[in-house]
Design an enzyme around this catalytic site. Structure first.
Site, PDB file in Angstrom:
ATOM      1  CG  ASN A   1       4.488   1.267 -35.217  1.00 10.08           C
ATOM      2  OD1 ASN A   1       3.929   1.020 -36.286  1.00 10.08           O
ATOM      3  ND2 ASN A   1       5.668   0.757 -34.888  1.00 10.08           N
TER       4      ASN A   1
ATOM      5  CG  HIS B   1     -19.033   8.137 -19.871  1.00 15.74           C
ATOM      6  ND1 HIS B   1     -19.792   9.015 -20.599  1.00 15.74           N
ATOM      7  CD2 HIS B   1     -18.207   7.528 -20.766  1.00 15.74           C
ATOM      8  CE1 HIS B   1     -19.465   8.935 -21.871  1.00 15.74           C
ATOM      9  NE2 HIS B   1     -18.497   8.046 -22.003  1.00 15.74           N
TER      10      HIS B   1
ATOM     11  CB  ALA C   1       2.677  -2.840 -28.801  1.00 10.17           C
TER      12      ALA C   1
ATOM     13  CB  ALA D   1       3.861  -4.372 -24.695  1.00 16.67           C
TER      14      ALA D   1
ATOM     15  CD  GLU E   1      -2.952   4.758  -8.878  1.00 16.79           C
ATOM     16  OE1 GLU E   1      -1.753   4.462  -8.640  1.00 16.79           O
ATOM     17  OE2 GLU E   1      -3.883   4.561  -8.083  1.00 16.79           O
TER      18      GLU E   1
ATOM     19  NE  ARG F   1       2.687  -5.363 -10.302  1.00 18.46           N
ATOM     20  CZ  ARG F   1       3.914  -5.858 -10.202  1.00 18.46           C
ATOM     21  NH1 ARG F   1       4.876  -5.138  -9.639  1.00 18.46           N
ATOM     22  NH2 ARG F   1       4.192  -7.064 -10.653  1.00 18.46           N
TER      23      ARG F   1
ATOM     24  CE  LYS G   1      15.051  -1.701 -14.544  1.00 22.31           C
ATOM     25  NZ  LYS G   1      16.023  -2.417 -15.421  1.00 22.31           N
TER      26      LYS G   1
END
Length: 259
Positions: free
Chosen positions: A129, A159, A186, A204, A210, A224, A227
């Site tokens: 989008n 960096h 988004a 979003a 990670e 994180r 579910k």
């Protein structure tokens, strides 16, 4: 292909490699078009500190910016399906010329921005989008059926956290890999070295630093796991499936047949 993210297990941060990643270099040469063939490029895609002001890189970045500017400003000449479709086709031609690897069906809603383009590989039915940004100093690899929400950024360049090292203009890049059937919401930021597993959803506003396991929903800053997504029996799926085509897939005959 397994992407080596060069992550430091001690601090869960990123560390530059010291040697060329021959597997990544070989993959890039085999799969990506219009890439530089020099040692600096091999360092760039390997996670080794490289020169971002290499004249060849700067020239290619300028050429890419001109292509993207054309893509972002193409407009239909009239409000007819034929004119709109011609504009769509022209935009797809620019995308396929800009990106290092594409499948048949790829679509982005203008505007978008990119560093080089040649380090981007997108699978079938890729859609992004408005205002998606690709900082592709290292490869950004998307699988099939990937949806990317507006204002999302993929960052491969990074960096050192040491200000003394930054003062020496040290920069390196780590690849990003996105699997099949992934939905990225988004305002998401995906950081260097991240692999996002098949069938996952990124909520979003997330900052993904990670790896994301397959079939999970992640969100937050930093992201994180929220579910795990159970596998669904296709025969028991609720609701009616709506079939539609991306604009570039449509022609005059299908325009009035598909939603």
């Amino acid at each position: 292909m397994v992407v080596n993210s060069s992550k430091d297990p001690q601090n869960k941060g990123m560390t530059p490699r010291k040697e060329i990643d021959q597997e990544m270099v070989s993959w890039a040469k085999k799969n990506l078009k219009n890439t530089p063939g020099n040692e600096n490029y091999e360092k760039m895609v390997s996670g080794v500190p490289y020169n971002p002001y290499d004249p060849d890189l700067m020239f290619r970045a300028l050429a890419t910016s001109e292509k993207v500017r054309e893509f972002n400003t193409i407009a239909s000449e009239s409000r007819t399906f034929e004119s709109n479709h011609a504009a769509y086709i022209k935009k797809v031609e620019i995308l396929k010329d800009t990106f290092g690897q594409t499948k048949d069906i790829v679509w982005l809603t203008a505007p978008f921005s990119v560093d080089f383009g040649f380090n981007i590989s997108v699978g079938e039915h890729f859609y992004a989008n408005f205002n998606v940004c690709f900082l592709d100093s290292a490869p950004i690899i998307f699988g099939d059926e990937v949806i990317v929400g507006p204002n999302t950024t993929f960052v491969t360049a990074t960096h050192p956290i040491s200000p003394e090292k930054r003062a020496r203009r040290i920069v390196y890049a780590l690849p990003i890999k996105v699997g099949n059937n992934v939905w990225i919401g988004a305002n998401v930021t995906v950081l260097p070295g991240v692999t996002i597993g098949d069938g996952s959803t990124i909520a979003a506003g997330a900052v993904v630093r990670e790896d994301v396991p397959p079939r999970t929903v992640v969100g937050g800053v930093p992201a994180r796991i929220l579910k795990h997504i159970p596998e669904e029996d296709p025969d028991e799926a609720e609701g009616e499936e709506l079939e539609f085509l991306l604009p570039v897939e449509m022609n005059v005959n299908t325009a009035n047949q598909k939603v």
